[in-house]
Design a protein around this motif. Structure first.
Motif, PDB file in Angstrom:
ATOM      1  N   ASP A   1     -28.320 -13.734  -7.110  1.00 54.80           N
ATOM      2  CA  ASP A   1     -27.443 -13.034  -5.778  1.00 54.80           C
ATOM      3  C   ASP A   1     -26.480 -12.051  -6.714  1.00 54.80           C
ATOM      4  O   ASP A   1     -27.104 -10.750  -6.389  1.00 54.80           O
ATOM      5  CB  ASP A   1     -25.858 -13.569  -5.069  1.00 54.80           C
ATOM      6  CG  ASP A   1     -26.034 -14.600  -4.329  1.00 54.80           C
ATOM      7  OD1 ASP A   1     -27.593 -15.250  -4.152  1.00 54.80           O
ATOM      8  OD2 ASP A   1     -25.382 -15.554  -4.593  1.00 54.80           O
TER       9      ASP A   1
ATOM     10  N   ASP B   1     -18.102 -17.306 -11.257  1.00 51.80           N
ATOM     11  CA  ASP B   1     -17.973 -18.344 -10.757  1.00 51.80           C
ATOM     12  C   ASP B   1     -18.136 -20.160 -11.227  1.00 51.80           C
ATOM     13  O   ASP B   1     -17.612 -20.523 -10.886  1.00 51.80           O
ATOM     14  CB  ASP B   1     -19.544 -18.562  -9.421  1.00 51.80           C
ATOM     15  CG  ASP B   1     -19.903 -17.703  -8.921  1.00 51.80           C
ATOM     16  OD1 ASP B   1     -19.092 -17.012  -7.562  1.00 51.80           O
ATOM     17  OD2 ASP B   1     -20.750 -17.017  -8.301  1.00 51.80           O
TER      18      ASP B   1
ATOM     19  N   ARG C   1     -14.352 -24.313 -13.816  1.00 51.08           N
ATOM     20  CA  ARG C   1     -13.789 -24.401 -12.824  1.00 51.08           C
ATOM     21  C   ARG C   1     -12.863 -25.162 -12.096  1.00 51.08           C
ATOM     22  O   ARG C   1     -12.944 -26.665 -12.761  1.00 51.08           O
ATOM     23  CB  ARG C   1     -14.667 -24.270 -11.548  1.00 51.08           C
ATOM     24  CG  ARG C   1     -14.986 -24.092 -10.274  1.00 51.08           C
ATOM     25  CD  ARG C   1     -16.210 -24.356  -9.717  1.00 51.08           C
ATOM     26  NE  ARG C   1     -15.514 -23.714  -8.565  1.00 51.08           N
ATOM     27  CZ  ARG C   1     -15.760 -22.535  -7.774  1.00 51.08           C
ATOM     28  NH1 ARG C   1     -16.111 -21.502  -8.408  1.00 51.08           N
ATOM     29  NH2 ARG C   1     -15.538 -22.545  -6.346  1.00 51.08           N
TER      30      ARG C   1
ATOM     31  N   HIS D   1     -27.685 -19.465  -7.552  1.00 51.77           N
ATOM     32  CA  HIS D   1     -28.141 -18.606  -7.350  1.00 51.77           C
ATOM     33  C   HIS D   1     -26.099 -17.538  -7.472  1.00 51.77           C
ATOM     34  O   HIS D   1     -26.517 -16.227  -7.574  1.00 51.77           O
ATOM     35  CB  HIS D   1     -28.108 -18.281  -5.447  1.00 51.77           C
ATOM     36  CG  HIS D   1     -29.259 -18.368  -5.502  1.00 51.77           C
ATOM     37  ND1 HIS D   1     -30.481 -17.504  -4.820  1.00 51.77           N
ATOM     38  CD2 HIS D   1     -29.928 -19.608  -5.328  1.00 51.77           C
ATOM     39  CE1 HIS D   1     -31.789 -18.656  -4.474  1.00 51.77           C
ATOM     40  NE2 HIS D   1     -31.509 -18.934  -4.721  1.00 51.77           N
ATOM     41  N   LEU D   2     -25.407 -18.773  -7.797  1.00 45.88           N
ATOM     42  CA  LEU D   2     -24.316 -18.035  -7.963  1.00 45.88           C
ATOM     43  C   LEU D   2     -24.442 -17.367  -9.950  1.00 45.88           C
ATOM     44  O   LEU D   2     -24.781 -17.823 -10.825  1.00 45.88           O
ATOM     45  CB  LEU D   2     -22.879 -18.547  -7.791  1.00 45.88           C
ATOM     46  CG  LEU D   2     -22.776 -19.594  -6.442  1.00 45.88           C
ATOM     47  CD1 LEU D   2     -21.879 -20.309  -6.054  1.00 45.88           C
ATOM     48  CD2 LEU D   2     -23.208 -18.280  -4.857  1.00 45.88           C
TER      49      LEU D   2
ATOM     50  N   LEU E   1     -16.821 -25.830  -5.652  1.00 45.51           N
ATOM     51  CA  LEU E   1     -17.511 -25.471  -4.574  1.00 45.51           C
ATOM     52  C   LEU E   1     -16.957 -25.903  -3.119  1.00 45.51           C
ATOM     53  O   LEU E   1     -17.009 -26.433  -2.789  1.00 45.51           O
ATOM     54  CB  LEU E   1     -18.713 -25.403  -4.768  1.00 45.51           C
ATOM     55  CG  LEU E   1     -19.302 -24.279  -6.119  1.00 45.51           C
ATOM     56  CD1 LEU E   1     -20.523 -25.033  -6.847  1.00 45.51           C
ATOM     57  CD2 LEU E   1     -18.985 -23.214  -6.306  1.00 45.51           C
ATOM     58  N   SER E   2     -16.858 -24.583  -2.351  1.00 44.16           N
ATOM     59  CA  SER E   2     -17.387 -24.745  -1.269  1.00 44.16           C
ATOM     60  C   SER E   2     -18.989 -25.670  -0.442  1.00 44.16           C
ATOM     61  O   SER E   2     -19.610 -25.407  -1.477  1.00 44.16           O
ATOM     62  CB  SER E   2     -16.901 -23.918   0.144  1.00 44.16           C
ATOM     63  OG  SER E   2     -18.654 -22.502  -0.288  1.00 44.16           O
TER      64      SER E   2
ATOM     65  N   ASN F   1     -23.929 -25.155  -1.971  1.00 47.12           N
ATOM     66  CA  ASN F   1     -26.093 -25.800  -1.289  1.00 47.12           C
ATOM     67  C   ASN F   1     -26.697 -24.194  -1.757  1.00 47.12           C
ATOM     68  O   ASN F   1     -27.812 -24.391  -1.842  1.00 47.12           O
ATOM     69  CB  ASN F   1     -26.258 -25.376   0.462  1.00 47.12           C
ATOM     70  CG  ASN F   1     -25.859 -26.689   1.188  1.00 47.12           C
ATOM     71  OD1 ASN F   1     -25.999 -28.105   0.526  1.00 47.12           O
ATOM     72  ND2 ASN F   1     -25.604 -26.366   2.130  1.00 47.12           N
ATOM     73  N   ARG F   2     -26.546 -23.062  -2.265  1.00 44.44           N
ATOM     74  CA  ARG F   2     -26.742 -22.184  -2.969  1.00 44.44           C
ATOM     75  C   ARG F   2     -25.810 -21.888  -4.401  1.00 44.44           C
ATOM     76  O   ARG F   2     -26.150 -21.247  -5.430  1.00 44.44           O
ATOM     77  CB  ARG F   2     -27.385 -21.152  -2.383  1.00 44.44           C
ATOM     78  CG  ARG F   2     -25.356 -20.564  -1.917  1.00 44.44           C
ATOM     79  CD  ARG F   2     -25.605 -19.458  -0.673  1.00 44.44           C
ATOM     80  NE  ARG F   2     -26.979 -18.576  -0.941  1.00 44.44           N
ATOM     81  CZ  ARG F   2     -26.958 -17.682  -1.820  1.00 44.44           C
ATOM     82  NH1 ARG F   2     -25.597 -17.616  -1.930  1.00 44.44           N
ATOM     83  NH2 ARG F   2     -27.563 -15.998  -1.697  1.00 44.44           N
ATOM     84  N   TRP F   3     -25.619 -23.130  -5.456  1.00 43.47           N
ATOM     85  CA  TRP F   3     -25.516 -22.924  -6.433  1.00 43.47           C
ATOM     86  C   TRP F   3     -25.883 -22.649  -7.552  1.00 43.47           C
ATOM     87  O   TRP F   3     -25.597 -21.851  -8.338  1.00 43.47           O
ATOM     88  CB  TRP F   3     -24.392 -24.016  -7.035  1.00 43.47           C
ATOM     89  CG  TRP F   3     -25.293 -25.261  -7.131  1.00 43.47           C
ATOM     90  CD1 TRP F   3     -25.760 -26.362  -7.281  1.00 43.47           C
ATOM     91  CD2 TRP F   3     -25.669 -25.191  -9.034  1.00 43.47           C
ATOM     92  NE1 TRP F   3     -27.036 -27.173  -7.270  1.00 43.47           N
ATOM     93  CE2 TRP F   3     -26.876 -26.433  -9.367  1.00 43.47           C
ATOM     94  CE3 TRP F   3     -25.251 -24.284  -9.881  1.00 43.47           C
ATOM     95  CZ2 TRP F   3     -27.585 -27.386 -10.231  1.00 43.47           C
ATOM     96  CZ3 TRP F   3     -25.513 -25.152 -11.341  1.00 43.47           C
ATOM     97  CH2 TRP F   3     -27.072 -26.067 -11.435  1.00 43.47           C
TER      98      TRP F   3
ATOM     99  N   THR G   1     -20.860 -24.432   1.174  1.00 38.61           N
ATOM    100  CA  THR G   1     -22.246 -23.099   1.798  1.00 38.61           C
ATOM    101  C   THR G   1     -22.477 -23.163   0.132  1.00 38.61           C
ATOM    102  O   THR G   1     -22.851 -22.989   0.134  1.00 38.61           O
ATOM    103  CB  THR G   1     -21.418 -21.972   2.261  1.00 38.61           C
ATOM    104  OG1 THR G   1     -21.161 -22.679   3.421  1.00 38.61           O
ATOM    105  CG2 THR G   1     -22.166 -21.084   2.116  1.00 38.61           C
ATOM    106  N   ASP G   2     -21.184 -22.578  -0.945  1.00 37.07           N
ATOM    107  CA  ASP G   2     -21.828 -22.530  -1.761  1.00 37.07           C
ATOM    108  C   ASP G   2     -22.322 -23.349  -2.727  1.00 37.07           C
ATOM    109  O   ASP G   2     -23.598 -23.015  -3.729  1.00 37.07           O
ATOM    110  CB  ASP G   2     -20.064 -22.029  -2.211  1.00 37.07           C
ATOM    111  CG  ASP G   2     -20.126 -20.684  -3.045  1.00 37.07           C
ATOM    112  OD1 ASP G   2     -20.608 -19.718  -1.624  1.00 37.07           O
ATOM    113  OD2 ASP G   2     -18.400 -20.061  -2.726  1.00 37.07           O
TER     114      ASP G   2
END
Length: 542
Positions: free
Chosen positions: A69, A61, A41, A55-56, A45-46, A51-53, A48-49
């Motif tokens: 997700d 990603d 990468r 789950h990606l 990450l933003s 905070n829940r990386w 928002t992303d």
């Protein structure tokens, strides 16, 4: 750049997928297996992303997330919700009235609340949401201090514990002195800059003509802030150092007397109380965070998302103090969970000394007989658990890399958000025999007390991420036993064949050599494999 070489399907996964269509068209329901073309990468990450990386998706990603997700979107979205399963969290206590958890807390329907009667005759009065095996106790010795307090019995264990006790106490004294100096520097700069909440820029703006003591304070605090720590950390650093000396490494401190039991008698079982939060709300931070990783509500515009919130009820078992847990408390908590319907137990705790570890191993076997999967954290000491110095870690289902006593015990190491050679969290333990899988464990965003949220890091976070995936499998595919769910988690993980940096010495090892599976937990793959196995009735009776 090739980061991950092509991998091969396990025999189980390959067999399960044999019934898939042989068409050459790419199906969206194929397992995640091949990363030959995956690039590292190159954009952050933003918020928002981030905070829940966890789950990606590891594929799209480019972070070592668990594809949670993706699992919900492609595999679970149109499935009817199954009955909830009970996940027991053995920890420091849980804020069960947290807005993001209160709808996901286990309720003992056999017990009438607050009638001071043991309605279900299990020995625990008014155990509505679980049990608190610590009572009002909060702080404790570490196990090696308890061994030193026991006295010189001529054993190797005592000699080893005494040596380490003296070393650790000396380190704690040095740390306390450094922490107090740092706190003094903080107060000095606050007075000099005329604000308690000064910034890194203000510190860097202090010129060389300032008094010498200010220049010295500037150098110390600037390093702290550059390392990403806050001024609040400075104060907590001093508090933590003092607490270790006061409680962990103090032979004159007795944190257990308030409980009122005999911790050396496993038959003295009925003690503690039903206050599963504990007497100090802030001390339930760890347990509340662990519970949130598993069960905080998804898609409710609050905080983070739980891996398995829709299918999970959290049973709270308070048995982990500030200090080392007692073997007795852990053994009885496991048995309580097994006797009261838990299908998954999460244990985010551990230590390197024991006095009654056989009680815990007996409880692990008992849990297997009750068909309960136990998921535990590998530990945060950057150790290889399968060499001298790391081999004795508890709880464990074996003794010194000997035969395992059960097949329901899964040990989890921690991953960072960076896919590549630094993907293993620098603090994570590892081991080709004792660690089974790896899962996200750095900067995980979840519930904490006082109805708040925070990011915490540790194998303590990787374990409930994995327990959440196990809960999804057990809820949607109840036909599988605990040992079969363990096998699914290992077989379906994304197998990583690349060199990674591990341990305190930053050793370079192939990822395949640091766990029994060489894989990263993946919810999408696990549910896909479970579906295929269930459909084809593979190994269901084994």
């Amino acid at each position: 750049m090739k980061l991950i070489k092509p991998i091969y399907l396990s025999a189980t996964l390959a067999l399960a997928l044999a019934s898939c269509s042989s068409t050459k068209n790419v199906s969206p329901l194929l397992p995640i297996t091949d990363f030959e073309t995956l690039s590292k990468r190159n954009t952050p990450l933003s918020d928002t992303d981030f905070n829940r990386w966890s789950h990606l998706d590891i594929q799209t990603d480019s972070v070592p997330g668990m594809s949670v997700d993706k699992a919900y979107e492609l595999l679970l979205q149109n499935k009817p919700l199954p009955n909830k399963i009970v996940v027991a969290v053995i920890d420091s206590g849980i804020e069960i009235d947290h807005d993001d958890l209160k709808n996901h807390i286990w309720v003992n329907i056999k017990e009438i609340a607050n009638n001071n009667t043991d309605d279900d005759n299990n020995g625990y009065i008014d155990d509505i949401n679980g049990w608190n095996f610590l009572g009002d106790a909060v702080h404790e010795n570490v196990e090696l201090t308890r061994i030193v307090k026991r006295g010189d019995d001529g054993s190797k264990q005592y000699k080893k514990a005494l040596k380490e006790y003296n070393e650790e106490r000396a380190k704690a004294l040095e740390t306390k002195e450094r922490a107090q100096k740092l706190q003094a520097d903080n107060l000095l700069l606050a007075e000099y800059l005329d604000t308690q909440d000064y910034t890194l820029e203000q510190v860097q703006g202090i010129t060389s003509d300032a008094p010498q003591n200010i220049i010295q304070a500037k150098e110390a605090i600037e390093k702290v802030l550059k390392d990403g720590r806050s001024l609040k950390w400075v104060a907590s650093y001093a508090d933590n150092a003092g607490a270790k000396l006061k409680h962990h490494y103090n032979v004159d401190f007795d944190g257990r007397s308030i409980v009122g039991d005999d911790p050396t008698d496993i038959n003295d079982r009925f003690y503690g109380n039903n206050d599963v939060l504990g007497s100090v709300r802030s001390e339930a931070t760890h347990g509340t965070h662990v519970a949130g990783i598993i069960a905080q509500s998804r898609n409710n515009d609050l905080g983070g998302d739980g891996v398995a919130s829709d299918v999970t009820s959290i049973m709270t078992l308070r048995a982990v103090p500030d200090g080392d847990e007692y073997d007795k408390d852990i053994a009885l908590a496991i048995r309580y969970a097994a006797d009261n319907g838990a299908k998954v137990i999460n244990g985010s705790f551990g230590k390197y000394y024991e006095q009654n570890s056989q009680w815990v191993r007996d409880a692990i076997v008992y849990a297997q007989e009750k068909d309960v999967l136990i998921v535990v954290a590998a530990g945060n000491d950057a150790k290889d658990l399968n060499i001298e110095g790391g081999i004795d870690r508890y709880p464990n289902d074996n003794v010194g890399m000997g035969p395992e006593v059960s097949d329901n015990f899964l040990v989890v190491g921690a991953l960072s958000p960076e896919l590549g050679e630094k993907m293993v969290a620098p603090f994570s333990n590892y081991g080709h025999y004792d660690v089974d899988v790896f899962a996200p464990g750095v900067q995980i965003y979840a519930t904490v007390p006082n109805n708040k949220y925070n990011k915490l890091s540790g194998t303590s976070m990787a374990s409930p991420n994995t327990a959440g995936v196990a809960a999804l499998i057990r809820a949607y595919y109840p036909e599988f036993t605990a040992s079969q769910v363990k096998k699914i988690l290992k077989d379906s993980g994304v197998k990583i064949n690349m060199d990674v940096v591990v341990g305190r010495d930053k050793e370079v090892r192939n990822f395949q050599s640091i766990s029994t599976s060489g894989s990263v937990v993946n919810a999408y793959n696990a549910l896909l494999l479970a579906e295929k196995l269930a459909k084809n009735k593979l190994f269901l009776n084994k």
